[in-house]
Write a protein that holds these residues in place. Structure first.
Motif, short mmCIF file in Angstrom:
data_model
loop_
_atom_site.label_atom_id
_atom_site.label_comp_id
_atom_site.label_asym_id
_atom_site.label_seq_id
_atom_site.Cartn_x
_atom_site.Cartn_y
_atom_site.Cartn_z
N LEU A 287 -71.30 -27.58 29.29
CA LEU A 287 -71.20 -27.35 30.97
C LEU A 287 -70.18 -28.05 31.15
CD1 LEU A 287 -74.60 -27.87 32.16
CD2 LEU A 287 -72.81 -26.24 32.52
N ALA A 288 -69.57 -29.71 30.12
CA ALA A 288 -69.11 -30.05 30.34
C ALA A 288 -67.23 -29.84 30.04
CB ALA A 288 -68.58 -31.89 28.96
N ASP A 289 -67.26 -28.87 29.03
CA ASP A 289 -66.12 -28.56 28.30
C ASP A 289 -65.65 -27.22 29.99
OD1 ASP A 289 -65.85 -29.50 26.41
OD2 ASP A 289 -66.16 -27.21 25.03
N ALA A 290 -66.48 -27.03 30.51
CA ALA A 290 -66.56 -25.51 31.16
C ALA A 290 -65.99 -26.29 32.88
CB ALA A 290 -67.39 -25.02 31.66
N ASP A 291 -66.34 -27.73 32.82
CA ASP A 291 -66.41 -28.70 33.92
C ASP A 291 -64.51 -28.92 33.81
OD1 ASP A 291 -68.15 -28.30 35.36
OD2 ASP A 291 -69.20 -30.34 34.48
N THR A 292 -63.69 -28.47 33.02
CA THR A 292 -62.87 -29.53 32.97
C THR A 292 -61.33 -28.16 32.96
OG1 THR A 292 -62.33 -28.23 30.20
CG2 THR A 292 -63.25 -30.64 30.51
N THR A 293 -62.21 -26.64 33.04
CA THR A 293 -61.30 -25.93 33.79
C THR A 293 -60.87 -25.22 35.21
OG1 THR A 293 -62.97 -23.74 33.50
CG2 THR A 293 -61.85 -24.48 31.14
N ALA A 294 -62.24 -26.23 35.32
CA ALA A 294 -62.35 -25.97 37.12
C ALA A 294 -60.80 -26.19 37.97
CB ALA A 294 -63.84 -26.60 38.15
N GLN A 295 -60.46 -25.46 38.68
CA GLN A 295 -59.14 -25.99 39.49
C GLN A 295 -59.60 -25.13 41.22
OE1 GLN A 295 -56.03 -23.42 37.84
NE2 GLN A 295 -55.33 -25.68 38.23
N SER A 296 -59.63 -26.12 42.13
CA SER A 296 -59.46 -25.86 43.89
C SER A 296 -57.99 -24.75 43.75
CB SER A 296 -59.30 -26.84 44.59
OG SER A 296 -57.68 -27.56 44.28
N TYR A 297 -58.91 -23.45 45.07
CA TYR A 297 -57.69 -22.60 45.73
C TYR A 297 -55.90 -23.81 45.43
CZ TYR A 297 -60.70 -19.46 45.78
OH TYR A 297 -62.21 -17.85 45.41
N ASP A 298 -55.93 -24.92 45.91
CA ASP A 298 -54.37 -25.58 45.97
C ASP A 298 -54.20 -25.44 45.01
OD1 ASP A 298 -55.14 -26.05 48.89
OD2 ASP A 298 -56.33 -27.26 49.28
N ALA A 299 -54.92 -25.78 44.04
CA ALA A 299 -54.03 -26.28 42.61
C ALA A 299 -53.54 -25.41 41.82
CB ALA A 299 -55.28 -27.30 42.00
N GLN A 300 -54.48 -24.33 42.01
CA GLN A 300 -53.90 -22.84 41.36
C GLN A 300 -52.68 -22.41 41.89
OE1 GLN A 300 -57.02 -19.69 40.49
NE2 GLN A 300 -58.28 -21.64 41.57
N LEU A 301 -52.76 -22.68 43.28
CA LEU A 301 -51.61 -21.88 44.44
C LEU A 301 -50.59 -23.21 43.99
CD1 LEU A 301 -50.65 -20.42 46.36
CD2 LEU A 301 -51.40 -22.08 48.51
N ARG A 302 -50.75 -24.08 43.99
CA ARG A 302 -49.28 -24.89 43.53
C ARG A 302 -48.56 -24.59 41.66
NH1 ARG A 302 -52.72 -29.01 46.12
NH2 ARG A 302 -53.02 -29.92 43.95
N ALA A 303 -49.55 -24.24 41.33
CA ALA A 303 -49.21 -24.13 39.83
C ALA A 303 -48.82 -22.69 40.05
CB ALA A 303 -50.64 -23.77 39.54
N ILE A 304 -48.64 -21.71 40.62
CA ILE A 304 -48.68 -20.26 40.76
C ILE A 304 -47.14 -20.39 41.82
CG2 ILE A 304 -48.92 -18.18 41.54
CD1 ILE A 304 -52.18 -18.53 41.46
N THR A 305 -46.79 -20.94 42.64
CA THR A 305 -46.36 -21.02 43.05
C THR A 305 -44.90 -21.97 42.12
OG1 THR A 305 -47.00 -21.65 44.97
CG2 THR A 305 -44.85 -22.19 45.12
N LYS A 306 -44.70 -22.24 41.00
CA LYS A 306 -43.67 -23.07 40.45
C LYS A 306 -43.57 -22.02 39.16
CE LYS A 306 -45.78 -27.94 40.25
NZ LYS A 306 -46.07 -29.00 39.12
N MET A 307 -44.55 -21.00 38.82
CA MET A 307 -44.39 -20.20 38.49
C MET A 307 -42.74 -19.58 39.54
SD MET A 307 -47.86 -19.86 36.56
CE MET A 307 -47.04 -18.06 35.54
N CYS A 308 -42.46 -18.76 40.40
CA CYS A 308 -42.50 -17.67 40.99
C CYS A 308 -40.88 -18.37 40.52
CB CYS A 308 -42.49 -18.08 42.65
SG CYS A 308 -43.86 -16.89 42.97
N GLN A 309 -39.50 -17.25 40.79
CA GLN A 309 -38.63 -17.39 40.27
C GLN A 309 -37.72 -16.64 41.60
OE1 GLN A 309 -38.18 -15.86 36.17
NE2 GLN A 309 -39.57 -17.20 35.20
N PRO A 310 -36.50 -17.15 41.89
CA PRO A 310 -35.62 -15.68 42.89
C PRO A 310 -35.35 -14.47 41.96
CG PRO A 310 -34.37 -17.15 42.25
CD PRO A 310 -35.79 -17.86 41.41
N ILE A 311 -35.30 -13.16 42.29
CA ILE A 311 -34.64 -12.00 42.40
C ILE A 311 -33.11 -12.31 42.38
CG2 ILE A 311 -35.04 -9.57 42.93
CD1 ILE A 311 -37.19 -9.56 43.37
#
Length: 339
Positions: A287-311
């Protein structure tokens, strides 16, 4: 406001957003997109609200047109698509001119594809969400001839964006955490479950999927049973016949089958996007290791936005070039002559 017209529709088209949290006590599961990560990817690409609704397409898309030019993106399952015959790439933003026909065909990878318009779907919300919940009788599948309202694009002039390809369509190792009934299964059974390679069965829907395998069943020790209690997406229920099922977005809120474990939320999109026949294996986490993988939608969105690249596009190939303001401002005309 733009209007979307559906000219043809696959059998599994519904409107979905991030669902209806907070209603489990009344017997309604959260529902929403089978792959919420795909909704966040679309929001990051378009620079729009992640809570906006999109069209979820299970296995097969359809043909669509809009009354006004709109930006859109295709995320989730990789599906062949074109605009009046011109390819519309996956995980990229595109502009759909008024009256042009967007054709989306079958999934090449994955199961659930998402068509997201920059203004979102603006159908009337029910219980604070626009998500179709077929099990609960909220909304209905989309059909040919439907006309749906879209919202205004808040960033109409934004430059086209793309995301790198995702690898969540090939199954593989899935991390699971122990649940309330994990100890109902002896250590030998848990070890056998971890060592087994399962195949995603052809039996499945938005409520859950069955796992096929060769070998004995995964029965509880001494046939232990329990009183029905709360269940959530990701739970791995073992039926009385010893067959595993993984629950998905539209699962019920209460269940009586024992659960050997639960897929962590970070890996649940891999389950949703596993096509029939996809191999799946499971690794238990504490359970402790599983807890370290948890991310809110806001945190996931920020991480994905950083991966976006212009075409970077050749102006010769930009059909909607005239909608961009390429020159702005004014000068005295002597800029190059000044020191």
């Amino acid at each position: 406001m733009p209007k979307l017209t559906i000219h043809s529709a696959g059998p599994g088209l519904t409107i979905q957003d991030l669902g209806r949290p907070g209603w489990k006590a009344q017997g309604l599961s959260t529902g929403g997109a089978a792959d919420p990560l795909a909704l966040l990817e679309g929001a990051a690409l378009l620079g729009t609200n992640p809570a906006d609704a999109a069209i979820e397409m299970m296995g097969l898309g359809g043909t669509f047109s809009t009354s006004e030019g709109v930006r859109f993106t295709l995320t989730g399952a990789v599906m062949q698509a074109d605009i009046d015959g011109e390819n519309a790439a996956h995980n990229c933003t595109h502009f759909l001119p008024a009256g042009a026909e967007l054709s989306i065909r079958g999934a090449q990878k994955g199961v659930y594809g998402y068509l997201r318009f920059a203004g979102g779907m603006t159908t009337d919300p029910i219980m604070d969400s626009r998500a179709t919940h077929l099990t609960a009788g909220i909304g209905a599948r989309l059909q040919a001839g439907d006309t749906l309202p879209l919202g205004p694009d808040p960033k109409r002039m934004a430059a086209p964006q793309k995301l790198p390809p995702s690898d969540r369509f090939k199954g593989g190792m899935i991390r699971i955490m122990p649940g309330p009934q994990t100890d109902f299964f002896d250590q030998q059974t848990q070890t056998a479950f971890s060592a087994m390679t399962f195949l995603r069965s052809a039996k499945g829907n938005r409520q859950g999927i069955r796992l096929d395998y060769e070998g004995g069943d995964f029965s509880t020790t001494g046939g232990l049973t329990h009183v029905s209690d709360l269940i959530v997406p990701g739970d791995i229920q073992i039926t009385g016949a010893g067959v595993p099922y993984i629950l998905l977005a539209e699962c019920q809120t209460i269940g009586g089958y024992p659960r050997i474990g639960s897929v962590i939320p970070a890996d649940l999109p891999k389950i949703a996007q596993a096509a029939p026949g996809t191999p799946l294996r499971f690794q238990f986490l504490s359970l402790a290791d599983a807890d370290t993988t948890a991310q809110s939608y806001d945190a996931q969105l920020r991480a994905i936005t950083k991966m976006c690249q212009p075409i970077i596009r050749d102006p010769h190939d930009i059909a909607d070039l005239l909608r961009y303001q390429l020159i702005s401002g004014a000068t005295p005309g002597d800029d190059l002559e000044r020191p």
